[in-house]
Design an enzyme around this catalytic site. Structure first.
Site, PDB file in Angstrom:
ATOM      1  N   ARG A  77      85.372  11.758 -22.103  1.00 47.07           N
ATOM      2  CA  ARG A  77      85.827  12.108 -23.449  1.00 47.07           C
ATOM      3  C   ARG A  77      87.341  12.235 -23.444  1.00 47.07           C
ATOM      4  NH1 ARG A  77      83.791  17.544 -26.164  1.00 47.07           N
ATOM      5  NH2 ARG A  77      85.326  18.478 -24.776  1.00 47.07           N
TER       6      ARG A  77
ATOM      7  N   GLU B  25      80.401  15.924 -34.463  1.00 45.10           N
ATOM      8  CA  GLU B  25      80.570  17.377 -34.466  1.00 45.10           C
ATOM      9  C   GLU B  25      81.167  17.889 -35.764  1.00 45.10           C
ATOM     10  OE1 GLU B  25      83.060  18.308 -31.114  1.00 45.10           O
ATOM     11  OE2 GLU B  25      84.246  16.499 -31.384  1.00 45.10           O
TER      12      GLU B  25
ATOM     13  N   ARG C 245      84.090  30.330 -33.645  1.00 43.50           N
ATOM     14  CA  ARG C 245      83.396  30.634 -32.394  1.00 43.50           C
ATOM     15  C   ARG C 245      84.075  31.743 -31.599  1.00 43.50           C
ATOM     16  NH1 ARG C 245      82.691  26.169 -28.295  1.00 43.50           N
ATOM     17  NH2 ARG C 245      83.838  24.612 -29.455  1.00 43.50           N
TER      18      ARG C 245
ATOM     19  N   CYS D 289      75.076  16.996 -26.432  1.00 41.95           N
ATOM     20  CA  CYS D 289      75.838  17.430 -25.260  1.00 41.95           C
ATOM     21  C   CYS D 289      76.423  18.835 -25.382  1.00 41.95           C
ATOM     22  CB  CYS D 289      76.934  16.431 -24.942  1.00 41.95           C
ATOM     23  SG  CYS D 289      78.245  16.407 -26.144  1.00 41.95           S
TER      24      CYS D 289
END
Lengths: 573, 90
Positions: A336, A434, A468, A505
């Site tokens: 990535r 995402e 988060r 993932c």
């Protein structure tokens, strides 16, 4: 003795029962005492001996690190060695002893206080950080003076539970010999050294237990429940019995899991499920090979870029990518591209956004600094001549961005052709799903990309509008929110329609409670932390994909999270 | 005699931990007294921590003072080390 519980953040699951072993913070223990004039010489000698002890300890640690060719720890030990030899530690404290007729410990502590206040006046953030090194050096000297056992003694009981303020990288190395059954630290978070180390060692651990070293005494009996982030101190007979049973179950499970390592990952109805691993650097590859993962489904390259002022150049990146590709021996390696920004900042992040999760991060950052992106692309492409590499683009939000990405990849390829450098011209390009906008419109992306990878952590954060990193809203973070499940299912269907690979993932991929649900949704590719692979594989071996299909459909029709939970429990029965 | 030299720090990160170590290590090999002058500060070039705490950034100028038997050789080698960017990338 009364029983009590302490709470913290669970960073590694499992259960351990043992005696508390407190590692002290030597700096806080230093007391002042006056020495007699005629013992000044002896005191100075005692200090020199302590410094020599620390020196030889550090040299030994360095030698051991060289054997293991670990990351950057070596140069950090060199800096400590230089500091030890510096007058600030070797000479000035001696003068303090002479002048103040004080003990050597106190002299080191006063000298450290002087140094720390000087460091505080420095503007340069990087240099300012070196004050931690100075403090660590001072602490080592004081420990040697106090005749402390070194951080880890090799002969201690392996069922002991370490209680410390925090675990430094130098300590971490010695812990790798697996000399403790669990860690409890006062400091740290999910990604602290302690956490990473504990997960790597597969031992239960709890961090952020405030004042742990004050409320827990040496040799207290401690139960560490890593699944729930709780430690029970001085448990009574009944609790102890219950946890001994739980612990045995856990150990049996672990042993059973090892047995399925070599069994092919297939459902009862013979559907092959690919289990890949997420990694952060080259040193993780060993655990990937150990658990027999099908490949690397997510290499988070930003960890190469973090904690340094100068970004890694093309050569350094190329060498890392190539080593990983080579050691995976032809198995897939999904790299990535830089996902910098938000909670993972690197020197490439020049601005501080008011809302970093929504700011210039990941592919947005790379497209705004094309030279940075091209450097990485060239390094990945060059490495693709040595294994089965795929490129994964994080945080795509529009097809326009994808077009730009493809153009830059084309340019990187052209530059390599001109230089006659070999690479895999057919390299597959995938995108992270995402951002909700992309998951909703997944078909359009499935048409344009070679493969899709669903990043559940950010997908949840963006879909539910929950930061988060903000504790105050973490209770709203819900991975089985009906909207999340619909977006995931929609993305899987879109990929199937265009006959493209799709994987999950994020953290959800490694959650064994969700494995069967995903299989029911038709997912055949998972990528997760290597330590979760066998637990998930166990679920797969018990699954019947055909039967799970209808159960998953039931879940997807449900709009109440609580009812989803009940249905999930039924699926997992 | 004493040699006074002004020199610019050209490595990108300035005199951070590693360059400071290298410089102190080099200066430690000479019997001459060697100092670094920057702004109003004068520190011994043989002390890594003192060099580090001068916090010398990229492109700033420092003055090196060397005095002793091997002052010439020391000055030359210091210049060489700084010009080589302490072995860092450009």
């Amino acid at each position: 003795m009364s029983t009590f519980n302490v709470h913290g953040i669970s960073v590694s699951s499992g259960i351990a029962i043992g005696k508390a072993n407190l590692v002290t913070n030597a700096l806080m223990e230093v007391h002042y005492y006056k020495i007699k004039k005629d013992t000044i010489k002896d005191e100075i000698k005692r200090l020199s001996q302590a410094i020599n002890t620390v020196k030889s300890d550090l040299v030994n640690i360095k030698k051991e690190l060289q054997k293991k060719s670990s990351n950057n720890f070596e140069s950090f030990i060199d800096i400590h060695l230089m500091m030890l030899e510096d007058n600030n530690f070797s000479l000035n404290p001696q003068q303090i002893i002479k002048k103040e007729q004080c003990n050597a410990e106190w002299a080191i502590k006063s000298q450290l206080d002087n140094l720390l206040s000087k460091f505080d006046d420095i503007d340069d953030a990087y240099i300012k950080e070196r004050k931690l090194d100075a403090a660590q050096v001072a602490e080592r000297i004081i420990k040697a003076l106090l005749g402390h056992q070194k951080q880890i003694s090799k002969t201690q009981n392996p069922s002991n539970i370490l209680i410390a303020h925090d675990i430094s990288p130098a300590d971490a190395l010695q812990f790798k010999k697996n000399s403790y059954a669990a860690f409890i630290t006062e400091h740290g978070g999910t990604n602290s050294h302690t956490a990473i180390l504990a997960r790597g060692l597969n031992i239960p651990s709890i961090v952020a237990v405030k004042n742990a070293r004050k409320i827990i005494n040496n040799n207290d009996t401690v139960i560490v429940d890593g699944d729930n982030g709780i430690a029970i101190i001085n448990p009574n007979k009944h609790i102890l019995k219950e946890y001994e049973y739980k612990k045995n179950q856990w150990i049996i499970e672990k042993k059973k899991l090892k047995k399925i390592k070599n069994i092919p990952s297939k459902t009862l109805d013979k559907k092959e499920i690919s289990l890949m691993a997420n990694i952060e650097d080259l040193s993780d590859v060993k655990s990937v090979l150990d658990c027999k993962a099908a490949g690397i489904g997510l290499f988070r390259t930003e960890f190469l870029f973090m904690n340094r002022k100068q970004l890694p150049g093309e050569q350094e990146q190329y060498e890392t990518y190539r080593s990983i590709a080579k050691s995976m021996k032809g198995r897939t390696v999904v790299i990535r591209t830089l996902d910098s920004g938000a909670d993972k900042t690197t020197a490439a992040d020049k601005t501080q956004a008011t809302n970093p999760a929504l700011g210039l991060r990941a592919i947005r950052l790379c497209l705004s600094q094309p030279h940075l992106f091209i450097t990485q692309l060239r390094a990945i492409l060059k490495a693709s001549a040595f294994g089965k590499i795929r490129i994964l683009i994080p945080m795509l939000s529009s097809l326009g961005e994808l077009k730009q990405v493809k153009l830059l990849i084309k340019r990187a390829k052209e530059s390599l052709v001109l230089e006659k450098i070999k690479f895999d011209n057919e390299i597959l390009i995938g995108g992270m799903i995402e951002i909700p906008a992309v998951a909703i419109n997944a078909e359009a992306f499935a048409a344009e990309l070679d493969f899709l990878s669903i990043g559940t952590n950010d997908l949840i954060q963006y879909t539910l509008a929950i930061d988060r990193t903000d504790d105050s809203v973490s209770h709203l973070y819900n991975s089985i929110h009906p909207a999340i499940l619909k977006l995931i299912s929609n993305t899987i269907d879109a990929a199937k329609k265009f006959n493209k690979d799709v994987s999950v993932c994020g953290e959800m991929a490694g959650d064994p409670k969700l494995t069967k649900l995903f299989i029911g949704m038709g997912l055949t590719n998972f990528s997760m932390h290597p330590s979760s692979i066998l637990t998930v594989k166990k679920q797969i071996l018990e699954s019947d994909a055909t039967k799970l299909r209808s159960m998953s459909n039931k879940v997807l029709k449900q709009n109440d999270s609580e009812k989803i939970e009940t249905l999930l429990n039924k699926i997992n029965l | 005699m004493m040699i006074k030299t002004q020199i610019q720090i050209i490595n990108k990160l300035g005199l951070h931990a590693r360059p400071s170590s290298k410089l102190a290590e080099l200066c430690g090999q000479y019997s001459s007294n060697i100092w670094i002058l920057k702004d109003d500060n004068k520190i011994s070039a043989k002390n890594m921590m003192d060099i580090l705490m001068l916090a010398v950034p990229h492109k700033s100028k420092i003055t090196i003072l060397a005095e002793g038997n091997d002052e010439k050789e020391a000055t030359n080698q210091i210049k060489k080390l700084i010009k080589s960017r302490f072995g860092e990338e450009e």
